[in-house]
Enzyme design. Structure first.
Site, PDB file in Angstrom:
ATOM      1  N   ALA A   5       0.960  -1.037  -0.219  1.00 16.53           N
ATOM      2  CA  ALA A   5      -0.072   0.028   0.145  1.00 16.53           C
ATOM      3  C   ALA A   5       0.905   1.084  -0.108  1.00 16.53           C
ATOM      4  O   ALA A   5       0.725   2.338   0.714  1.00 16.53           O
ATOM      5  CB  ALA A   5      -1.035  -0.117   1.331  1.00 16.53           C
ATOM      6  N   GLY A   6       1.951   1.031  -0.693  1.00 17.23           N
ATOM      7  CA  GLY A   6       3.027   2.356  -0.806  1.00 17.23           C
ATOM      8  C   GLY A   6       2.527   3.247  -1.727  1.00 17.23           C
ATOM      9  O   GLY A   6       0.986   3.403  -2.111  1.00 17.23           O
ATOM     10  N   ILE A  45       2.624   3.224  -5.294  1.00 13.75           N
ATOM     11  CA  ILE A  45       1.817   2.590  -6.453  1.00 13.75           C
ATOM     12  C   ILE A  45       0.503   2.018  -5.881  1.00 13.75           C
ATOM     13  O   ILE A  45      -0.401   2.360  -6.359  1.00 13.75           O
ATOM     14  CB  ILE A  45       2.954   1.360  -7.048  1.00 13.75           C
ATOM     15  CG1 ILE A  45       4.171   2.017  -7.354  1.00 13.75           C
ATOM     16  CG2 ILE A  45       2.039   0.888  -8.096  1.00 13.75           C
ATOM     17  CD1 ILE A  45       4.895   0.925  -8.362  1.00 13.75           C
ATOM     18  N   GLY A  46       0.758   1.384  -4.633  1.00 13.12           N
ATOM     19  CA  GLY A  46      -0.641   0.641  -4.118  1.00 13.12           C
ATOM     20  C   GLY A  46      -1.761   1.691  -4.017  1.00 13.12           C
ATOM     21  O   GLY A  46      -2.844   1.667  -4.264  1.00 13.12           O
ATOM     22  N   ARG A  63      17.391  -2.326 -11.072  1.00 19.14           N
ATOM     23  CA  ARG A  63      16.268  -3.409 -10.592  1.00 19.14           C
ATOM     24  C   ARG A  63      16.771  -4.589  -9.940  1.00 19.14           C
ATOM     25  O   ARG A  63      16.246  -5.021  -9.123  1.00 19.14           O
ATOM     26  CB  ARG A  63      15.158  -3.354 -11.790  1.00 19.14           C
ATOM     27  CG  ARG A  63      14.524  -2.209 -12.208  1.00 19.14           C
ATOM     28  CD  ARG A  63      13.515  -2.413 -13.346  1.00 19.14           C
ATOM     29  NE  ARG A  63      13.004  -1.337 -13.899  1.00 19.14           N
ATOM     30  CZ  ARG A  63      13.452  -0.823 -14.973  1.00 19.14           C
ATOM     31  NH1 ARG A  63      14.622  -1.039 -15.535  1.00 19.14           N
ATOM     32  NH2 ARG A  63      12.797   0.436 -15.427  1.00 19.14           N
ATOM     33  N   ILE A 108       4.123  -6.101 -10.245  1.00 16.28           N
ATOM     34  CA  ILE A 108       4.801  -4.998 -10.619  1.00 16.28           C
ATOM     35  C   ILE A 108       6.407  -4.956  -9.653  1.00 16.28           C
ATOM     36  O   ILE A 108       7.047  -4.318 -10.282  1.00 16.28           O
ATOM     37  CB  ILE A 108       4.160  -3.553 -10.009  1.00 16.28           C
ATOM     38  CG1 ILE A 108       2.476  -3.773 -10.548  1.00 16.28           C
ATOM     39  CG2 ILE A 108       4.742  -2.441 -10.518  1.00 16.28           C
ATOM     40  CD1 ILE A 108       1.750  -2.377 -10.572  1.00 16.28           C
ATOM     41  N   THR A 109       6.197  -5.681  -8.722  1.00 18.80           N
ATOM     42  CA  THR A 109       7.603  -5.821  -7.819  1.00 18.80           C
ATOM     43  C   THR A 109       8.784  -6.117  -8.923  1.00 18.80           C
ATOM     44  O   THR A 109       8.793  -6.828  -9.621  1.00 18.80           O
ATOM     45  CB  THR A 109       7.554  -6.725  -6.732  1.00 18.80           C
ATOM     46  OG1 THR A 109       6.403  -6.441  -5.978  1.00 18.80           O
ATOM     47  CG2 THR A 109       8.723  -6.789  -6.226  1.00 18.80           C
ATOM     48  N   ASN A 110       9.884  -5.464  -8.909  1.00 21.30           N
ATOM     49  CA  ASN A 110      10.996  -5.720  -9.480  1.00 21.30           C
ATOM     50  C   ASN A 110      12.079  -6.398  -8.748  1.00 21.30           C
ATOM     51  O   ASN A 110      12.138  -6.323  -7.668  1.00 21.30           O
ATOM     52  CB  ASN A 110      11.800  -4.247  -9.827  1.00 21.30           C
ATOM     53  CG  ASN A 110      11.191  -3.587 -10.891  1.00 21.30           C
ATOM     54  OD1 ASN A 110      10.810  -4.055 -11.819  1.00 21.30           O
ATOM     55  ND2 ASN A 110      10.860  -2.084 -10.988  1.00 21.30           N
ATOM     56  N   HIS A 153      12.103  -6.173 -18.268  1.00 23.62           N
ATOM     57  CA  HIS A 153      12.183  -4.785 -18.011  1.00 23.62           C
ATOM     58  C   HIS A 153      13.343  -4.305 -17.350  1.00 23.62           C
ATOM     59  O   HIS A 153      13.328  -4.403 -16.120  1.00 23.62           O
ATOM     60  CB  HIS A 153      10.783  -4.998 -16.933  1.00 23.62           C
ATOM     61  CG  HIS A 153      10.472  -3.418 -16.344  1.00 23.62           C
ATOM     62  ND1 HIS A 153      10.129  -2.355 -17.241  1.00 23.62           N
ATOM     63  CD2 HIS A 153      10.416  -2.977 -15.281  1.00 23.62           C
ATOM     64  CE1 HIS A 153       9.973  -1.420 -16.478  1.00 23.62           C
ATOM     65  NE2 HIS A 153       9.995  -1.645 -15.175  1.00 23.62           N
TER      66      HIS A 153
END
Ligand code: PYR
Length: 314
Positions: free
Chosen positions: A11-12, A14-15, A89, A119-121, A176
């Site tokens: 929930a940062g 991006i969240g 990344r 989405i996590t790198n 990516h």
């Protein structure tokens, strides 16, 4: 008709942005999960208090308990550490692989029928770990990167040509990472391929080369400007487009990290390719013909993804 449920793991920045966009688009009710005590509840309350002003109907819940994601139709995963200026990344590999293990186990337990967007790198390795741990069919687990990388490419091209971003289509293949493959030949302005625009005198090959490189460095450019954390508005908008295509069975043609089963000569790895996303998840992987230099760049990118996956220690 009951509303859909979207669970956001992390929930940062991006969240929170994801939750806001999902609310504004009325895609469903949102559960924000995070390990930070009470923070997701704070974001959920703030978001729902914006709904009377913006005029949307959606419920928001914040939780520190994975049980809160139970029954989710879509899960979007951003949990993990972001990179700091100077980091690639790939420097995040094993810390975030451990996070993906916990997240994957919870998805398996609480929402095994969900469509999962990671989405996590480092993206291609993390979505690979997540799919294996969660044990979901590969067509229901995808990575968000291609929509974002293409959006950056489209924006830089629109700026160069002084035309609307809406009239620019762009194509980015591969992992990516620094070796992603923006494909000039398949990118267009209103259907006119970029090499033709060079011939028409709209730009030069050198200028296009520098836009391609800026696209590859797009994430790092934001990291170095922000100084703390990485991009969030464009990644969130990109993942929401993928979730919407799934939930509404739009069958959008979207580039995303999908598990390859022989396409492009690759098996078992997640790599960015054009896909069709509909109600069944990844309904099709589109295999385009690559020129020899494009294939060589794609193979180099795949090799970088493979070496990351080989280095994952769970
Ligand atoms: C990017 O900005 O490219 C990320 O991967 C978040």
């Amino acid at each position: 008709m009951a509303r859909k449920k979207l669970a956001l793991i992390g929930a940062g920045q991006i969240g929170g942005t994801l939750a806001h966009l999902i609310g504004l688009k009325e895609l469903g009710d949102v559960t924000l999960f995070d390990v930070a005590e009470s923070m997701p509840a704070g974001k959920a309350l703030d978001l729902v208090e914006s709904s009377p002003v913006s005029g949307f109907n959606a419920a928001f819940t914040g939780t520190n308990d994975y049980a809160g994601i139970e029954g989710a139709d879509v899960v979007i995963v951003t949990a993990g550490i972001p990179r700091k200026p100077g980091m690639s990344r790939d420097d995040l590999l094993n810390t975030n692989a451990g996070v993906m293990k916990a997240v994957g186990e919870s998805i398996k337990r609480y929402c095994p029928d969900a469509f999962v967007i990671c989405i996590t790198n480092p993206l291609d390795a993390m979505v690979w770990v997540l799919q294996q741990v969660a044990g979901l069919p590969a067509q229901k687990v995808v990575g968000m990167a291609g929509v974002l990388d293409s959006a950056r490419f489209r924006y830089f091209l629109a700026e160069e040509f002084k035309v609307s971003v809406e009239d620019v289509t762009a194509f980015v293949l591969g992992g990516h990472g620094d070796s992603m493959v923006p494909l000039v030949r398949y990118s267009t302005v209103a259907g006119i391929p970029l090499p033709d625009l060079v011939k028409m005198g709209w730009t030069t090959k050198e200028k296009l080369d520098s836009i391609v490189q800026r696209t590859r460095d797009g994430g790092a450019e934001i990291v170095s400007l922000l100084k703390t954390g990485s991009a969030f508005y464009a990644p969130a908008a990109s993942a929401v487009q993928m979730a919407e295509s799934y939930l509404k069975d739009q069958r959008r043609v979207l580039p995303c990290a999908a598990q390859l089963t022989g396409q492009y000569g690759v098996s078992g790895l997640y790599v960015g390719v054009p896909t069709v996303i509909g109600a069944a998840g990844v309904e099709k992987i589109i295999e385009i013909e690559l020129a020899s230099d494009e294939k060589a760049a794609f193979d180099k990118s795949v090799a970088a993804v493979k070496s990351l996956c080989d280095a994952v220690k769970l």
